[in-house]
Each structure stands twice: as C-alpha cells, then as structure tokens.
Scaffold this motif. Structure first.
Motif, PDB file in Angstrom:
ATOM      1  N   ALA A  64      99.349 109.150  13.938  1.00 27.98           N
ATOM      2  CA  ALA A  64      99.484 110.582  14.209  1.00 27.98           C
ATOM      3  C   ALA A  64     100.930 110.867  14.563  1.00 27.98           C
ATOM      4  O   ALA A  64     101.413 110.427  15.609  1.00 27.98           O
ATOM      5  N   ILE A 141      99.220 117.552  19.324  1.00 28.89           N
ATOM      6  CA  ILE A 141      98.953 118.397  18.162  1.00 28.89           C
ATOM      7  C   ILE A 141      98.854 117.527  16.910  1.00 28.89           C
ATOM      8  O   ILE A 141      97.966 117.720  16.064  1.00 28.89           O
ATOM      9  N   ALA A 142      99.731 116.533  16.805  1.00 21.88           N
ATOM     10  CA  ALA A 142      99.670 115.606  15.674  1.00 21.88           C
ATOM     11  C   ALA A 142      98.369 114.818  15.685  1.00 21.88           C
ATOM     12  O   ALA A 142      97.793 114.535  14.620  1.00 21.88           O
ATOM     13  N   LEU A 144      95.426 115.891  16.922  1.00 25.64           N
ATOM     14  CA  LEU A 144      94.378 116.797  16.441  1.00 25.64           C
ATOM     15  C   LEU A 144      94.422 116.904  14.918  1.00 25.64           C
ATOM     16  O   LEU A 144      93.375 116.893  14.251  1.00 25.64           O
ATOM     17  N   ASP A 145      95.631 117.002  14.367  1.00 23.10           N
ATOM     18  CA  ASP A 145      95.774 117.065  12.909  1.00 23.10           C
ATOM     19  C   ASP A 145      95.209 115.809  12.252  1.00 23.10           C
ATOM     20  O   ASP A 145      94.462 115.884  11.265  1.00 23.10           O
ATOM     21  N   ALA A 146      95.559 114.654  12.789  1.00 20.88           N
ATOM     22  CA  ALA A 146      95.115 113.392  12.198  1.00 20.88           C
ATOM     23  C   ALA A 146      93.601 113.238  12.255  1.00 20.88           C
ATOM     24  O   ALA A 146      92.991 112.649  11.356  1.00 20.88           O
ATOM     25  N   GLY A 148      91.519 115.717  12.157  1.00 19.02           N
ATOM     26  CA  GLY A 148      90.882 116.820  11.462  1.00 19.02           C
ATOM     27  C   GLY A 148      90.244 117.830  12.402  1.00 19.02           C
ATOM     28  O   GLY A 148      89.274 118.506  12.038  1.00 19.02           O
ATOM     29  N   GLU A 150      90.530 121.264  14.249  1.00 17.44           N
ATOM     30  CA  GLU A 150      91.282 122.511  14.177  1.00 17.44           C
ATOM     31  C   GLU A 150      91.531 123.094  15.559  1.00 17.44           C
ATOM     32  O   GLU A 150      92.604 123.641  15.838  1.00 17.44           O
ATOM     33  N   LYS A 151      90.539 122.962  16.443  1.00 17.07           N
ATOM     34  CA  LYS A 151      90.619 123.611  17.744  1.00 17.07           C
ATOM     35  C   LYS A 151      89.865 122.780  18.762  1.00 17.07           C
ATOM     36  O   LYS A 151      88.784 122.256  18.455  1.00 17.07           O
ATOM     37  N   TRP A 171     100.783 126.529  21.157  1.00 20.55           N
ATOM     38  CA  TRP A 171      99.835 126.479  20.047  1.00 20.55           C
ATOM     39  C   TRP A 171      98.467 127.029  20.490  1.00 20.55           C
ATOM     40  O   TRP A 171      97.458 126.322  20.432  1.00 20.55           O
ATOM     41  N   ARG A 174      95.239 126.478  18.566  1.00 18.60           N
ATOM     42  CA  ARG A 174      94.624 125.153  18.516  1.00 18.60           C
ATOM     43  C   ARG A 174      93.793 124.863  19.768  1.00 18.60           C
ATOM     44  O   ARG A 174      93.163 123.804  19.850  1.00 18.60           O
TER      45      ARG A 174
END
Length: 352
Positions: A64, A141-142, A144-146, A148, A150-151, A171, A174
C-alpha cells in the motif's frame, strides 16, 4: 455534549457478555448516541489485567503506497469497514479486545501496524524514514485503496488519533465517522514554535530527549525499557502484566521504529525536514481545518500523557459531535484499558 462513563461501577460485566451484547446491538437500533451513560461498560477487570483476548488471527500483509503493511482483520469481509489506529509507543494489541466486539456486530475491522511498527516495512530502502503527521495519514488512505475500501469509520488514540483526525480533515469523503481519543490533535511546526508553560513542557520531556543524538542512542539501546516507562507514566493506574507487555514489545523491533519515532518528534519541533510531496497537506493542516464528519471524542480520567482539555477543541468539529469522559482510572491507552467503551463509541458514531 459531554457524557461520562464510569468504569469502576461496571466492572462486573465480562468481555464475553460484552461480545454478546455487541451482536445484539449490531442487529438492532442502538440507544441514542447522546446518552453515553447507557453504553457498554468501559472495561472489565479481566481486560484491565490483560487476561481478555490475547491474540488476533494470523496477520496479513499488503502493499500500500510506499509500504508493505502488516495488519489484523476481523469480521465479515463485506461488512462496513472500521480502521483502528494505534499510537506511540503501542501497537495493534491496543485493540485486541475491541476488534471482536465490532466484528461480532458485523463490521469489517482493520487494525494495521503504522510505519515503523511490527510487520509494516518500507518497499524501498531509499524511501525516507519520515514520521511527519501527513505521511502517516497518507499511508492509511493508501491502505484503504489497496484493500478496496471506499469509506471507513476511522478511530484511534495518540498518533492514531492524529492520523484519523487528518484523514477526516483532508479526505472526509473516505471517512464515514471518527472516534478520536484526546480529540483534535492536528498540529503544525509553526504552532509548535510557541513555548508552553513549564509544567506543560515537563510532560513532553521525551520529545526534547529525542531532539538530541544522545536521546536517539538511548532510545535505540533501551527501547523496551523506554516503552514500559511510557506505558506506566501515561497510564498510571493501568496494571498491565508482563504477558500483555510481551505481546506488544516485538512491534518495536521493527528496523525503522527508532528512525520513525525520532523523526516524528524532531519534525514537530522543526528540527527535521519533511518530504516535499506532503507540503500541500501540511499547509492545509497548519490552518487547523474543521472536521465535518460525525465524531465522538473521548478522554480517560487518568491520562498521564500530554492532552488538551475537551473545551479547547470542541469547536473544531462541525458535524454531529459528542465528547465522552471515561472515568474509573482510565489512562492514555484507552482502547486497551476500556475496550467496551471504545467499541461502543464506534458503534454509536456509526448511527450519527
């Protein structure tokens, strides 16, 4: 609104009972979030002595951003996400009793090691070992992105609370909601130039120690003894046992732990540079942005670490907001000392 939760009056509840209660609460409408005295007990005697849950399932790892992040996960994979963030000098075991309660209520619970802790490692040896506040928030944040996600509800204390605050400020799309021990902890190098009264400065003794090379060498040579001392002074009535400490202490063997710790405290005082890629974030944070997402802030009545008075930060939250005082001898590591109260705050803020 400020509400109080008294631990001592509710010691007779056990962790098993609280897990059952969380299942029921997760399936039905919770009591009004403004009635904190109706929440789950703040802690059990078993949890206070370190004899509650003692482990997570096998840790997971995921790339991430600039990190390979180690994290524990509990609950259904398709449940609403909760991100639980630890502080310094602690680790994911601060949430070992919180995570099962939330998982049983149907939440997907993610408990990561921050950079410089546990099994979280940098992907490149060339990445600066940077502990500035924006870097830690960008890491999450990275993550959460990794994953998948969104919030998520974001929750934490100490470094974790600051990280969660920054995520909610920068953010908000998020962050479904926020639980922050000691409230609004966003700062800046400019703000930190202003000296505090002597008594307040005294409580930051380790920050000044870390500003010296002697302090770096001392922390590197005596990390576990140093951590134990901070645990004892930050939570003077938390009678953790050796087993509790020994579960967390390997997290501080991370090869980057000393560098991240030293840089974090030196950066705060303007004694170390951050990375240019975070400059825009820090410029926004220096203006102390208002947090708009629904928030519950919390404070233990025996917090021996530096912390602001709730009245000093209430205005920094413009969404639905509540502050909860947790009484009965609860110190700085509130999630581990009062897991039921912390879990209940997460359950309640989700309903705001």
């Amino acid at each position: 609104m400020i509400n109080e939760i008294n631990v001592q009056r509710r010691r007779f509840f056990g962790i098993a009972a609280m897990t059952v209660a969380a299942v029921e609460l997760g399936a039905t409408t919770l009591a009004n979030a403004k009635s904190a005295t109706a929440t789950l007990p703040a802690a059990s005697q078993a949890a206070a002595k370190g004899s509650g849950h003692t482990s997570f399932d096998a840790l997971k790892q995921i790339d991430a951003g600039v990190l390979n992040v180690g994290y524990a996960e509990a609950g259904p994979a398709d449940g609403p996400a909760v991100l639980l963030l630890h502080g310094w000098p602690y680790d994911i075991y601060s949430y070992v009793d919180v995570a099962p309660i939330l998982a049983s209520a149907g939440y997907r619970v993610i408990v990561p090691y921050l950079r410089g802790y546990g099994t979280t490692l940098f992907l490149s040896k060339d990445t600066p070992r940077n502990g500035q506040q924006a870097a830690l928030a960008a890491d999450m944040i990275a993550l959460l992105d990794a994953l998948g996600i969104e919030k998520a509800i974001v929750a934490g204390y100490d470094w974790g609370a600051r990280t969660a605050d920054i995520m909610a400020a920068l953010w908000p799309e998020r962050c479904k909601a926020l639980v922050s021990v000691s409230g609004y902890l966003i700062g800046s190098q400019e703000i930190n130039k202003k000296p505090l009264p002597p008594k307040a400065e005294l409580s930051w003794w380790y920050q000044f120690y870390f500003a010296t090379e002697r302090g770096r060498a001392g922390y590197a040579a005596n990390t576990r003894d140093f951590v134990r001392l901070i645990w004892q002074t930050a939570s003077p009535t938390w009678n953790f046992d050796d087993a509790t400490f020994d579960r967390s202490s390997p997290a501080f063997d991370n090869p980057d732990h000393v560098d991240i710790t030293i840089h974090n405290y030196r950066w705060r005082l303007g004694l170390a540079e951050g990375e240019a890629k975070y400059d825009a974030y820090e410029q926004k944070l220096a203006k102390l942005p208002v947090i708009t997402v629904p928030t519950i802030t919390m404070e233990g009545d025996a917090n021996g670490a530096p912390h602001p008075d709730p009245s000093a930060y209430a205005a920094r939250f413009s969404g639905k907001y509540e502050h909860r005082n947790v009484t009965g001898g609860i110190g700085h590591n509130l999630p581990q000392e009062a897991p039921e109260a912390f879990a209940q705050a997460v359950l309640d803020v989700a309903k705001f």
